[in-house]
Design a protein around this motif. Sequence first.
Motif, mmCIF file in Angstrom:
data_model
loop_
_atom_site.group_PDB
_atom_site.id
_atom_site.type_symbol
_atom_site.label_atom_id
_atom_site.label_comp_id
_atom_site.label_asym_id
_atom_site.label_seq_id
_atom_site.Cartn_x
_atom_site.Cartn_y
_atom_site.Cartn_z
ATOM 1 N N LEU A 46 32.603 -0.232 26.755
ATOM 2 C CA LEU A 46 31.387 0.577 26.600
ATOM 3 C C LEU A 46 30.617 0.203 25.325
ATOM 4 C CD1 LEU A 46 29.863 3.002 27.843
ATOM 5 C CD2 LEU A 46 31.259 4.481 26.408
ATOM 6 N N HIS A 47 29.315 0.149 25.421
ATOM 7 C CA HIS A 47 28.467 -0.247 24.297
ATOM 8 C C HIS A 47 28.314 0.881 23.275
ATOM 9 C CE1 HIS A 47 27.428 -2.001 28.100
ATOM 10 N NE2 HIS A 47 26.803 -3.006 27.543
ATOM 11 N N ARG A 48 27.902 0.475 22.080
ATOM 12 C CA ARG A 48 27.507 1.471 21.080
ATOM 13 C C ARG A 48 26.304 0.935 20.327
ATOM 14 N NH1 ARG A 48 32.267 0.940 16.413
ATOM 15 N NH2 ARG A 48 31.244 -0.647 15.168
ATOM 16 N N LEU A 49 25.535 1.846 19.730
ATOM 17 C CA LEU A 49 24.462 1.464 18.813
ATOM 18 C C LEU A 49 24.922 1.808 17.408
ATOM 19 C CD1 LEU A 49 21.100 2.467 20.580
ATOM 20 C CD2 LEU A 49 21.896 0.164 20.021
ATOM 21 N N ASN A 50 24.947 0.808 16.546
ATOM 22 C CA ASN A 50 25.479 0.996 15.196
ATOM 23 C C ASN A 50 24.486 1.698 14.286
ATOM 24 O OD1 ASN A 50 27.865 -0.250 15.882
ATOM 25 N ND2 ASN A 50 27.132 -2.284 15.302
ATOM 26 N N LYS A 51 25.041 2.345 13.253
ATOM 27 C CA LYS A 51 24.214 2.995 12.226
ATOM 28 C C LYS A 51 24.404 2.258 10.905
ATOM 29 C CE LYS A 51 24.907 7.591 14.233
ATOM 30 N NZ LYS A 51 25.467 8.941 13.992
ATOM 31 N N ASP A 52 23.395 2.372 10.010
ATOM 32 C CA ASP A 52 23.537 1.752 8.685
ATOM 33 C C ASP A 52 24.227 2.735 7.730
ATOM 34 O OD1 ASP A 52 21.669 3.597 7.875
ATOM 35 O OD2 ASP A 52 20.007 2.166 7.781
ATOM 36 N N GLU A 53 24.323 2.339 6.453
ATOM 37 C CA GLU A 53 25.056 3.175 5.494
ATOM 38 C C GLU A 53 24.375 4.528 5.246
ATOM 39 O OE1 GLU A 53 22.593 0.039 3.649
ATOM 40 O OE2 GLU A 53 24.250 -0.002 5.059
ATOM 41 N N ASP A 54 23.075 4.624 5.591
ATOM 42 C CA ASP A 54 22.381 5.912 5.459
ATOM 43 C C ASP A 54 22.480 6.756 6.732
ATOM 44 O OD1 ASP A 54 21.495 5.252 2.885
ATOM 45 O OD2 ASP A 54 19.833 4.080 3.719
ATOM 46 N N GLY A 55 23.209 6.252 7.711
ATOM 47 C CA GLY A 55 23.362 7.000 8.964
ATOM 48 C C GLY A 55 22.207 6.811 9.927
ATOM 49 N N ARG A 56 21.322 5.851 9.623
ATOM 50 C CA ARG A 56 20.203 5.604 10.517
ATOM 51 C C ARG A 56 20.567 4.561 11.568
ATOM 52 N NH1 ARG A 56 15.432 4.555 6.130
ATOM 53 N NH2 ARG A 56 15.155 6.709 5.421
ATOM 54 N N ILE A 57 19.949 4.670 12.702
ATOM 55 C CA ILE A 57 20.176 3.684 13.756
ATOM 56 C C ILE A 57 19.736 2.304 13.254
ATOM 57 C CG2 ILE A 57 17.907 4.144 14.788
ATOM 58 C CD1 ILE A 57 19.179 3.748 17.534
ATOM 59 N N LYS A 58 20.581 1.289 13.479
ATOM 60 C CA LYS A 58 20.257 -0.057 12.994
ATOM 61 C C LYS A 58 19.222 -0.764 13.868
ATOM 62 C CE LYS A 58 24.221 -1.969 10.498
ATOM 63 N NZ LYS A 58 25.208 -3.058 10.597
ATOM 64 N N CYS A 59 19.129 -0.322 15.109
ATOM 65 C CA CYS A 59 18.260 -0.999 16.069
ATOM 66 C C CYS A 59 16.790 -0.899 15.655
ATOM 67 C CB CYS A 59 18.461 -0.362 17.443
ATOM 68 S SG CYS A 59 17.343 -0.996 18.688
ATOM 69 N N VAL A 60 16.079 -2.025 15.743
ATOM 70 C CA VAL A 60 14.659 -2.045 15.393
ATOM 71 C C VAL A 60 13.787 -2.258 16.641
ATOM 72 C CG1 VAL A 60 15.025 -2.810 13.036
ATOM 73 C CG2 VAL A 60 14.791 -4.522 14.843
ATOM 74 N N ALA A 61 14.390 -2.056 17.795
ATOM 75 C CA ALA A 61 13.661 -2.126 19.074
ATOM 76 C C ALA A 61 12.921 -3.459 19.250
ATOM 77 C CB ALA A 61 12.702 -0.950 19.206
ATOM 78 N N CYS A 62 13.577 -4.556 18.857
ATOM 79 C CA CYS A 62 12.940 -5.868 19.002
ATOM 80 C C CYS A 62 13.012 -6.383 20.442
ATOM 81 C CB CYS A 62 13.607 -6.880 18.069
ATOM 82 S SG CYS A 62 15.317 -7.235 18.529
#
Length: 178
Positions: free
Chosen positions: A55-71
């Motif tokens: 199963l996939h996951r979307l990672n978060k950065d150290e500030d807890g924000r989603i890392k994805c930039v919708a590229c």
Amino acid sequence: MATVVRTYEPGYWDKFYLPAIARGLLLTLVRMFRRKDTIPYPDIKYVPADGYRGLHRLNKDEDGRIKCVACEMCQTACPAHCIDIVPEPAPWDDGGEERHPAKFEIDLLKCIFCGFCELACPKDAIELTEIYDYASFSRDDLIIDREGLLKVYDITSMGNIYERQNRGESIQIDTGNL
Ligand code: SF4
Ligand code: SF4
């Protein structure tokens, strides 16, 4: 060249069946003391090897924000066309990423778990995890959305969930739809 197939002709002792029974019992006895190939699932969870593509996951950065930039690179690379992304301007205004996904869905029934999305991502934002035991009675439930993918990050970022479950930790795979 012709192949000669000989028919089975039982010998004298074979007609008593006893040698065959003895060989069978001996084989059973030997197997009883070998390491078992089976596990009592679901009490004990199978732990897949490193690199397993579940199963996939979307990672978060150290500030807890989603890392994805919708590229949309993962969407472009996906051979099964099962990723659906709708970008929007990022809500934060601190010089960070300018875009993020308003919608990020993966149709798990179409996915072939090839891992191309993970390889295509320039931000290390999408990742396939060790999770294999999810199911549903509804096809709609097997479309995982952005919040579901972020929940998978939350439950898998602290270590392999099956190893933790086998140690007695109670972890529910609750990703919204699933
Ligand atoms: S694992 Fe493969 S099929 Fe599944 S979403 Fe990623 S690229 Fe598409
Ligand atoms: S997961 Fe990665 S490749 Fe896919 S849209 Fe987000 S940043 Fe781009």
